[in-house]
Scaffold this motif. Sequence first.
Motif, PDB file in Angstrom:
ATOM      1  N   LEU A   1     -10.336  10.186  -8.555  1.00 15.36           N
ATOM      2  CA  LEU A   1     -11.110   9.594  -7.463  1.00 15.36           C
ATOM      3  C   LEU A   1     -11.568   8.164  -7.749  1.00 15.36           C
ATOM      4  O   LEU A   1     -12.113   7.504  -6.863  1.00 15.36           O
ATOM      5  CB  LEU A   1     -12.349  10.454  -7.170  1.00 15.36           C
ATOM      6  CG  LEU A   1     -12.101  11.864  -6.627  1.00 15.36           C
ATOM      7  CD1 LEU A   1     -13.425  12.622  -6.565  1.00 15.36           C
ATOM      8  CD2 LEU A   1     -11.452  11.804  -5.257  1.00 15.36           C
ATOM      9  N   ALA A   2     -11.338   7.670  -8.969  1.00 20.28           N
ATOM     10  CA  ALA A   2     -11.947   6.408  -9.403  1.00 20.28           C
ATOM     11  C   ALA A   2     -11.577   5.223  -8.531  1.00 20.28           C
ATOM     12  O   ALA A   2     -12.403   4.343  -8.274  1.00 20.28           O
ATOM     13  CB  ALA A   2     -11.583   6.132 -10.863  1.00 20.28           C
ATOM     14  N   ALA A   3     -10.338   5.162  -8.069  1.00 14.58           N
ATOM     15  CA  ALA A   3      -9.911   4.023  -7.247  1.00 14.58           C
ATOM     16  C   ALA A   3     -10.105   4.291  -5.757  1.00 14.58           C
ATOM     17  O   ALA A   3      -9.590   3.552  -4.920  1.00 14.58           O
ATOM     18  CB  ALA A   3      -8.453   3.682  -7.529  1.00 14.58           C
ATOM     19  N   ASP A   4     -10.850   5.348  -5.440  1.00 10.09           N
ATOM     20  CA  ASP A   4     -11.174   5.715  -4.056  1.00 10.09           C
ATOM     21  C   ASP A   4      -9.935   5.915  -3.194  1.00 10.09           C
ATOM     22  O   ASP A   4      -9.799   5.335  -2.119  1.00 10.09           O
ATOM     23  CB  ASP A   4     -12.085   4.658  -3.418  1.00 10.09           C
ATOM     24  CG  ASP A   4     -12.779   5.173  -2.157  1.00 10.09           C
ATOM     25  OD1 ASP A   4     -12.921   6.403  -2.016  1.00 10.09           O
ATOM     26  OD2 ASP A   4     -13.169   4.345  -1.317  1.00 10.09           O
ATOM     27  N   PRO A   5      -8.997   6.774  -3.647  1.00 11.19           N
ATOM     28  CA  PRO A   5      -7.795   7.013  -2.842  1.00 11.19           C
ATOM     29  C   PRO A   5      -8.123   7.825  -1.598  1.00 11.19           C
ATOM     30  O   PRO A   5      -9.028   8.671  -1.612  1.00 11.19           O
ATOM     31  CB  PRO A   5      -6.899   7.811  -3.798  1.00 11.19           C
ATOM     32  CG  PRO A   5      -7.874   8.568  -4.642  1.00 11.19           C
ATOM     33  CD  PRO A   5      -9.038   7.626  -4.849  1.00 11.19           C
ATOM     34  N   ALA A   6      -7.379   7.600  -0.540  1.00  8.96           N
ATOM     35  CA  ALA A   6      -7.567   8.385   0.682  1.00  8.96           C
ATOM     36  C   ALA A   6      -6.939   9.765   0.542  1.00  8.96           C
ATOM     37  O   ALA A   6      -7.352  10.716   1.208  1.00  8.96           O
ATOM     38  CB  ALA A   6      -6.961   7.656   1.876  1.00  8.96           C
ATOM     39  N   VAL A   7      -5.906   9.865  -0.335  1.00 10.03           N
ATOM     40  CA  VAL A   7      -5.148  11.105  -0.501  1.00 10.03           C
ATOM     41  C   VAL A   7      -5.301  11.599  -1.935  1.00 10.03           C
ATOM     42  O   VAL A   7      -5.214  10.821  -2.890  1.00 10.03           O
ATOM     43  CB  VAL A   7      -3.661  10.877  -0.170  1.00 10.03           C
ATOM     44  CG1 VAL A   7      -2.828  12.097  -0.529  1.00 10.03           C
ATOM     45  CG2 VAL A   7      -3.490  10.539   1.298  1.00 10.03           C
ATOM     46  N   LEU A   8      -5.503  12.909  -2.065  1.00  9.73           N
ATOM     47  CA  LEU A   8      -5.648  13.524  -3.380  1.00  9.73           C
ATOM     48  C   LEU A   8      -4.686  14.704  -3.471  1.00  9.73           C
ATOM     49  O   LEU A   8      -4.665  15.574  -2.599  1.00  9.73           O
ATOM     50  CB  LEU A   8      -7.085  14.000  -3.586  1.00  9.73           C
ATOM     51  CG  LEU A   8      -7.457  14.531  -4.970  1.00  9.73           C
ATOM     52  CD1 LEU A   8      -7.387  13.416  -6.008  1.00  9.73           C
ATOM     53  CD2 LEU A   8      -8.869  15.130  -4.946  1.00  9.73           C
ATOM     54  N   LEU A   9      -3.870  14.722  -4.534  1.00  9.90           N
ATOM     55  CA  LEU A   9      -2.968  15.832  -4.815  1.00  9.90           C
ATOM     56  C   LEU A   9      -3.541  16.635  -5.972  1.00  9.90           C
ATOM     57  O   LEU A   9      -3.920  16.073  -6.999  1.00  9.90           O
ATOM     58  CB  LEU A   9      -1.573  15.321  -5.193  1.00  9.90           C
ATOM     59  CG  LEU A   9      -0.904  14.362  -4.207  1.00  9.90           C
ATOM     60  CD1 LEU A   9       0.446  13.909  -4.753  1.00  9.90           C
ATOM     61  CD2 LEU A   9      -0.746  15.004  -2.838  1.00  9.90           C
TER      62      LEU A   9
END
Length: 314
Positions: A152-160
Amino acid sequence: MIRFEGVAKTYPGQARPAVAGIDLTVAEGATLALIGPSGCGKSTLLRMVNRLVDPDAGRVLVGGEDVAGLDPVALRRRIGYVLQGVGLFPHRSVAQNVATVPGLLGWPKRRIRERVDAMLDLVGLEPAAYRDRRPDELSGGQRQRVGVARALAADPAVLLMDEPFGAVDPLGRVRLQAEIGEILGRLGKTVLLVTHDLDEAVRLGDRVALMRDGRLVQDAAPADLLARPADAFVEEFVGADRWLRRLALIPATAARSPEKATDDAPRLPGGASLKDALGLLLAGGSERVGLATEGSVTLTSLRAAAVAPTRDSP
């Protein structure tokens, strides 16, 4: 946010496709849990999103863009990835692990430090106590929290998330699922979760997609999957106790009766489920248990709420 359009994949030397013509959508801000027997193709499907696997046919779109036309390295830096066993760099500290993608993106050092501390706080790890530790100094659950913080560190919109809690002990796994699920819901991330654990799928997924032999068998809201299996395979997969599992997804307030419970009757806490209500009714031998708000729950009202479509429940 994530869309699979007729995607197919057959690995060299394999007669049967790992994925065979899947059409599936993960709505923006929602969590879709992919589940099915070992070898059904669920991890292959997930890895198509960040191009660890490229399909032989069909398209995978993220935010409306076909990932086949994107640079794989740049794509992976904008998608969070959590896997079983975490995959932390053993020679790097917790802070250095969490800072991996922001560092690759060239963030300023001060911004990285602030983000690392914010992410550790988010996953319940006190920054001052954990940022300088090494992965081998952490428990399995703590390592998994660091893995989520890193994703989550780079604030992604998508997480797998590929079997993210598989290496955590059963008691810690349930607690970690609840905490991470609450965090992801609050952040509004679009999540694709692969798991072999049906309870995990129905607990975390806004929808559950069940696969078999590379094909999609059923895609439904968790309560609907449990209440209305599409065929005999789904019915067997979700098990004979599927109605008890379903009770855990329905709030106790769905079975509210306007009559008050007596002062000495057991009382449910706020946020209790129908499963909690049933347990309290059976354990206390009571005809009625009180709700945290007005009204009560009886076996009759619970039974009616349990068989009603979830979308219509109060």
